[in-house]
Design a protein around this motif. Structure first.
Motif, PDB file in Angstrom:
ATOM      1  N   LYS A 157       0.827  -1.215   0.000  1.00 35.12           N
ATOM      2  CA  LYS A 157       0.000   0.000   0.000  1.00 35.12           C
ATOM      3  C   LYS A 157       0.857   1.258   0.000  1.00 35.12           C
ATOM      4  CE  LYS A 157      -2.365  -1.374   3.600  1.00 35.12           C
ATOM      5  NZ  LYS A 157      -3.332  -1.370   4.725  1.00 35.12           N
ATOM      6  N   ALA A 158       1.917   1.245   0.795  1.00 33.41           N
ATOM      7  CA  ALA A 158       2.791   2.419   0.871  1.00 33.41           C
ATOM      8  C   ALA A 158       3.423   2.713  -0.483  1.00 33.41           C
ATOM      9  CB  ALA A 158       3.877   2.189   1.921  1.00 33.41           C
ATOM     10  N   ARG A 159       3.890   1.657  -1.164  1.00 36.39           N
ATOM     11  CA  ARG A 159       4.514   1.845  -2.473  1.00 36.39           C
ATOM     12  C   ARG A 159       3.520   2.432  -3.466  1.00 36.39           C
ATOM     13  NH1 ARG A 159       6.721  -3.122  -3.315  1.00 36.39           N
ATOM     14  NH2 ARG A 159       4.946  -3.890  -4.529  1.00 36.39           N
ATOM     15  N   LEU A 160       2.294   1.932  -3.450  1.00 36.23           N
ATOM     16  CA  LEU A 160       1.270   2.437  -4.362  1.00 36.23           C
ATOM     17  C   LEU A 160       0.910   3.886  -4.063  1.00 36.23           C
ATOM     18  CD1 LEU A 160      -1.085  -0.679  -4.483  1.00 36.23           C
ATOM     19  CD2 LEU A 160       0.288   0.197  -6.372  1.00 36.23           C
ATOM     20  N   ILE A 161       0.738   4.196  -2.788  1.00 38.90           N
ATOM     21  CA  ILE A 161       0.344   5.550  -2.396  1.00 38.90           C
ATOM     22  C   ILE A 161       1.440   6.554  -2.706  1.00 38.90           C
ATOM     23  CG2 ILE A 161      -0.207   7.037  -0.427  1.00 38.90           C
ATOM     24  CD1 ILE A 161      -1.621   4.543   0.805  1.00 38.90           C
ATOM     25  N   ILE A 162       2.688   6.206  -2.397  1.00 33.98           N
ATOM     26  CA  ILE A 162       3.811   7.100  -2.698  1.00 33.98           C
ATOM     27  C   ILE A 162       3.914   7.328  -4.207  1.00 33.98           C
ATOM     28  CG2 ILE A 162       6.338   7.296  -2.679  1.00 33.98           C
ATOM     29  CD1 ILE A 162       6.239   5.815   0.059  1.00 33.98           C
ATOM     30  N   GLY A 163       3.679   6.258  -4.981  1.00 33.79           N
ATOM     31  CA  GLY A 163       3.730   6.386  -6.436  1.00 33.79           C
ATOM     32  C   GLY A 163       2.694   7.337  -6.987  1.00 33.79           C
ATOM     33  N   GLN A 164       1.574   7.493  -6.275  1.00 37.39           N
ATOM     34  CA  GLN A 164       0.500   8.367  -6.738  1.00 37.39           C
ATOM     35  C   GLN A 164       0.803   9.843  -6.543  1.00 37.39           C
ATOM     36  OE1 GLN A 164      -2.201   7.110  -8.631  1.00 37.39           O
ATOM     37  NE2 GLN A 164      -0.598   5.560  -8.480  1.00 37.39           N
ATOM     38  N   GLU A 165       1.960  10.152  -5.942  1.00 38.18           N
ATOM     39  CA  GLU A 165       2.376  11.550  -5.855  1.00 38.18           C
ATOM     40  C   GLU A 165       2.971  12.032  -7.174  1.00 38.18           C
ATOM     41  OE1 GLU A 165       4.843  12.130  -2.445  1.00 38.18           O
ATOM     42  OE2 GLU A 165       3.279  11.546  -1.028  1.00 38.18           O
ATOM     43  N   ASN A 166       3.075  11.117  -8.140  1.00 36.48           N
ATOM     44  CA  ASN A 166       3.596  11.416  -9.463  1.00 36.48           C
ATOM     45  C   ASN A 166       2.439  11.397 -10.458  1.00 36.48           C
ATOM     46  OD1 ASN A 166       4.602  10.648 -12.180  1.00 36.48           O
ATOM     47  ND2 ASN A 166       6.605  10.685 -11.185  1.00 36.48           N
TER      48      ASN A 166
END
Length: 410
Positions: free
Chosen positions: A344-353
């Motif tokens: 989840k963290a990887r997906l959420i952080i990726g959505q800052e792009n």
């Protein structure tokens, strides 16, 4: 508040957008549902080749004008081809959305396919194929797909094969373009500081097309899989490369998220089972990871590693031993819980792009025919239980269904 909107234009083109407050950039992608799986034997590599040739001149712009149109404004313009889709995309300031829409529309609506440039690009793509074949860590995946999907269109390499690339003509390229680059197979996705209605106006102005009868994006094919072991000898390599893999399930299968959780536990990062066992404890490898790929009608899961040729069988035995242990004992609730947090963290952080958000929109519309929000994805991951993951483990790690691909100077 979710700022996602979707419209199907009269032409058949689908447009999906996500407005993001607090940014000044936009990412725009024109997705065409065509890739290497659409190619017949004589067309191997043509989808990727055509992607290159769009940049070689249109009715409005020559190659240099295409290159400068967005780069001179500080924006980027690029493209990629995969097994099932081709995407032309740009990232830049929100003030350049209209220009980006016009440039990409021009590329895929008005390509000239100049004979001279096509001949030059055959040379360029041939060198790209050679470069891939000289990189065993990449080429081994081409061999894997060729063998594991032996009578399935996913076996086709995206880059193609040199002998077929050299036979491409302007007539073949134009014919393939007319067959697949139709409005009903185009999804336009955009994310960033934009307005949906504004983008619709830009598209209707730049990409005028008549509606044609809709067709299904994908035609499912049953994979006739038989486990195998294949060794590819390549002289001069200091390392041997190995993949252990098995076919799995498609993009829309309910087991997708449990498998992604397991992939995180098994071979994603330094804390993963295989990294700790093969590198930290046994010092057998430098690189090891697991992977899970999903397509419209199939999937694949496996482990890649590389090490000294004399150690390759030891590394293989340890991986299989870990598989057996996991099949027998299963994963703990703690391990699954931690993996879900990481995923989840990887997906959420990726959505800052904004580019990652645009890609999520495009893939969601193509494979699900609806937009799956990040909140829905997180909910799906939260619902994954330890039992779900262990069921997937027992399914995908069946030893009698494993296949092996090696590259090395054996």
């Amino acid at each position: 508040m979710i700022n996602i909107k979707k419209t199907q234009l009269k032409s058949g083109i689908t447009v999906v957008t996500e407005r993001i407050e607090g940014v000044r950039s936009i990412s725009l992608g024109f997705w065409v549902v065509v890739g290497s799986r659409n190619e017949n034997k004589e067309e191997k590599g043509i989808s990727h080749f055509i992607e290159h040739t769009f940049f070689k001149g249109t009715k409005k712009r020559d190659p240099k004008e295409i290159a400068r149109a967005l780069e001179s404004k500080g924006a980027t313009l690029d493209a990629f081809t995969s097994k099932e889709v081709t995407c032309f995309y740009s990232r830049g300031l929100d003030t350049h959305l209209k220009l980006a829409t016009d440039v990409i529309s021009d590329l895929i609506k008005n390509p000239l396919f100049p004979e001279k440039e096509l001949k030059k690009e055959i040379g360029v793509v041939t060198e790209e194929i050679k470069d891939n074949e000289d990189s065993p860590e990449r080429y081994i995946f081409d061999l894997l797909f060729r063998k594991i999907f032996v009578k399935h269109p996913l076996a086709n390499s995206v880059l193609g094969e040199r002998e077929y690339i050299k036979r491409l003509t302007r007539r073949k390229v134009s014919s393939y373009f007319k067959k697949w680059y139709n409005p009903d197979r185009i999804v336009i996705a955009a994310s960033g500081y934009l307005r949906h209605k504004e983008l619709l106006r830009y598209i209707e102005s730049s990409y005028k097309a008549k509606k044609i009868p809709e067709s299904a994006f994908f035609t499912p094919v049953i994979n006739q899989y038989k486990p195998f072991s294949f060794k590819f000898k390549k002289k001069g390599l200091f390392q041997a490369h190995l993949i252990l893999a098995t076919p799995t399930f498609d993009y829309n299968d309910s087991r997708r998220y449990p498998l992604l959780v397991f992939d995180t536990i098994l071979g994603d990062g330094m804390s993963s089972i295989l990294f700790q066992k093969l590198r930290e404890e046994k010092a057998l490898v430098y690189q090891v990871f697991s992977f899970a790929d999903f397509f419209s009608d199939a999937g694949i899961f496996g482990v890649y590693l590389a090490c000294d040729p004399v150690k390759i069988e030891d590394a293989k035995r340890i991986v299989i031993k870990e598989f057996r242990r996991l099949m027998k004992k299963g994963l703990t609730k703690k391990a699954v819980s931690e993996a879900k947090v990481r995923l989840k963290a990887r997906l959420i952080i990726g959505q800052e792009n904004t580019s990652n958000r645009m890609i999520r929109l495009g893939r969601s519309e193509i494979y699900r025919r609806k937009i799956i929000t990040m909140d829905e994805i997180i909910t799906s991951i939260n619902k994954v239980t330890t039992g779900d993951v262990n069921d997937v483990v027992r399914d995908v790690l069946q030893e009698e269904r494993l296949s092996f691909v090696y590259i090395g100077d054996f």
